[in-house]
Design a protein around this motif. Structure first.
Motif, PDB file in Angstrom:
ATOM      1  N   ARG A  13       0.824  -1.199   0.000  1.00 40.60           N
ATOM      2  CA  ARG A  13       0.000   0.000   0.000  1.00 40.60           C
ATOM      3  C   ARG A  13       0.862   1.255   0.000  1.00 40.60           C
ATOM      4  O   ARG A  13       0.598   2.221  -0.712  1.00 40.60           O
ATOM      5  N   ASP A  90      -9.325   0.960  -3.087  1.00 37.01           N
ATOM      6  CA  ASP A  90     -10.499   0.102  -3.156  1.00 37.01           C
ATOM      7  C   ASP A  90     -10.165  -1.203  -2.431  1.00 37.01           C
ATOM      8  O   ASP A  90      -9.269  -1.935  -2.852  1.00 37.01           O
ATOM      9  N   GLU A  91     -10.854  -1.478  -1.354  1.00 36.19           N
ATOM     10  CA  GLU A  91     -10.574  -2.676  -0.556  1.00 36.19           C
ATOM     11  C   GLU A  91     -10.863  -3.966  -1.314  1.00 36.19           C
ATOM     12  O   GLU A  91     -10.272  -5.006  -1.016  1.00 36.19           O
ATOM     13  N   SER A  92     -11.760  -3.919  -2.307  1.00 35.24           N
ATOM     14  CA  SER A  92     -12.112  -5.130  -3.042  1.00 35.24           C
ATOM     15  C   SER A  92     -11.290  -5.324  -4.314  1.00 35.24           C
ATOM     16  O   SER A  92     -11.371  -6.373  -4.943  1.00 35.24           O
TER      17      SER A  92
END
Length: 142
Positions: A13, A90-92
């Motif tokens: 990240r 975007d976590e997904s």
């Protein structure tokens, strides 16, 4: 998720955030240098570029290059400066992020010096292992 997986995800990240920051900075340099060849590398093939006033409104990398070439023909020297950036991942989908970039540019149009404040609402996509702009909305405040 193991401790190592968690650390690896956090490190990735941070690297992504840094690469997106460099993409934003590179955009300003490409525009200021009028580097038409480098424009292609900034955008995904299906990029959308729009401005709040409707002057910029294109879809597609080739269309974006043509639009910027047209803008370059009426602009003199410019210097783009980015300030604060807020990037949301975007976590997904690890290859998708959004950003808000606060900026200003010193421009010269038809021999007249101008200063403009710009807010960019961005969508980024990792494309071919590199982050690129997928969507960019420019709002000019003055």
């Amino acid at each position: 998720m193991s401790h190592d997986d968690h650390l690896e995800r956090r490190l990735r990240r941070l690297e992504d955030r840094e690469e997106i920051g460099e993409l934003v900075a590179r955009y300003g340099l490409v525009m200021d240098n009028r580097d038409v060849d480098a424009i292609h590398d900034l955008f995904t093939p299906d990029v959308e570029i729009r401005s709040g006033d409707g002057v910029m409104n294109v879809v597609g990398r080739d269309e974006a290059v043509a639009m910027f070439e047209g803008r370059f023909s009426v602009l003199g020297p410019s210097n783009h400066f980015t300030h604060d950036r807020i990037i949301t991942f975007d976590e997904s989908d690890p290859d998708h992020a959004r950003g808000l970039v606060l900026s200003h540019a010193e421009m010269n149009r038809k021999g007249r010096a101008m200063l403009t404040a710009i807010r960019y609402e961005d969508e980024y996509r990792r494309d071919e292992t590199r982050w690129r702009f997928r969507r960019r909305l420019l709002t000019f405040f003055y």
